[in-house]
Design a protein around this motif. Structure first.
Motif: not given
Ligand code: MN3
Length: 213
Positions: A93-108
Motif C-alpha cells: 500500500x506504498x507505506x515506507x517502513x521505518x528504518x531502525x538506527x543500529x550499531x555503535x553510532x546509534x548508541x552514541x
C-alpha cells in the motif's frame, strides 16, 4: 595533476524511490554532480595546488578561489552523499517502513542527544533553518570527542578551514539544495527531511563513525 571523476552510483537511479525519485536522482547525479567534477578539474588546471587532495585543499580553502571551494565541496559532498543510502522497504500500500538506527553510532547518538527522536528533531532543525542552499551534517569532533549537528551554506562542508564552519569528521550529510528534492516534494523540504531517515544505510554510517574515532 589529479583529475577527478564521478564514482559509479552504488544502486540504480530508481532504487531510493519513493523517498528520492528516479528523475531527481538522474539529474542530481549525472548533471549536477558531473558539473561539480568538470568545474573542479577546470579550476585546478595549471594551478600550483592542483596536486593536493581535496582534504588538503579544504584545509587552506580561504586562500583559494571560489571555484575550488564551490566545486571541490560539491564533488566531495556528493561523493559522500550517495553511498549513505539504500533502498527503502516499501509495502504494497506504498507505506515506507521505518528504518531502525543500529550499531555503535546509534548508541552514541542516544548517549549524546538523549534519544534518537531528539536527535532527529535537532538534525531536522539544522536542515530546515539552513536558509537557501546548503547541507545539514552529523560530525564527529575529534577535539571534543563528541557528535555534533551543524549545517553549512552552499557546498561548504565541516572539513573546510573557515571561521563560520563547525569542524568535524562528517558521518552523515543531507543535501538540502532544492535540486535534491524539488521535483518530488516541491517546496516541502520538511517532508524530504522527514522521509530520508528511511533510506539511511547504517552499515555505511557505522563504518564512517568507527573510522572517524
Ligand atoms: Mn546536490
Amino acid at each position: 595533476m589529479s583529475t577527478y571523476k564521478l564514482e559509479p552510483l552504488p544502486y540504480g537511479y530508481d532504487a531510493l524511490a519513493p523517498v528520492i525519485d528516479a528523475q531527481t536522482m538522474t539529474i542530481h547525479y549525472s548533471r549536477h554532480h558531473q558539473a561539480y567534477v568538470d568545474n573542479l578539474n577546470k579550476g585546478l588546471e595549471g594551478k600550483p595546488y592542483a596536486d593536493l587532495g581535496l582534504e588538503q585543499l579544504f584545509a587552506k580553502i580561504s586562500e583559494l578561489p571560489p571555484v575550488i571551494r564551490n566545486n571541490g565541496g560539491g564533488h566531495y559532498n556528493h561523493t559522500f552523499f550517495w553511498p549513505q543510502f539504500s533502498a527503502p522497504a516499501v509495502s504494497e500500500n506504498n507505506t515506507i517502513a521505518e528504518r531502525k538506527a543500529t550499531g555503535e553510532l546509534a548508541t552514541e547518538i542516544i548517549h549524546t542527544f538523549g534519544s534518537f527522536e531528539a536527535f532527529k528533531t535537532k538534525f531536522a532543525e539544522a536542515a530546515m533553518t539552513r536558509f537557501g542552499s546548503g547541507w545539514a551534517w552529523l560530525v564527529w569532533s575529534k577535539d571534543e570527542q563528541q557528535l555534533k549537528i551543524t549545517s553549512t551554506a552552499n557546498q561548504d562542508n565541516p572539513l573546510m578551514e573557515l571561521p563560520e564552519i563547525v569542524k568535524g569528521t562528517p558521518i552523515l550529510g543531507l543535501d538540502v539544495w532544492e535540486h535534491a528534492y524539488y521535483l518530488h516534494y516541491q517546496n516541502r523540504r520538511a517532508a524530504y527531511v522527514d522521509n530520508f531517515w528511511n533510506i539511511l544505510n547504517w552499515d555505511v554510517l557505522n563504518d564512517r563513525f568507527a573510522k572517524a574515532k
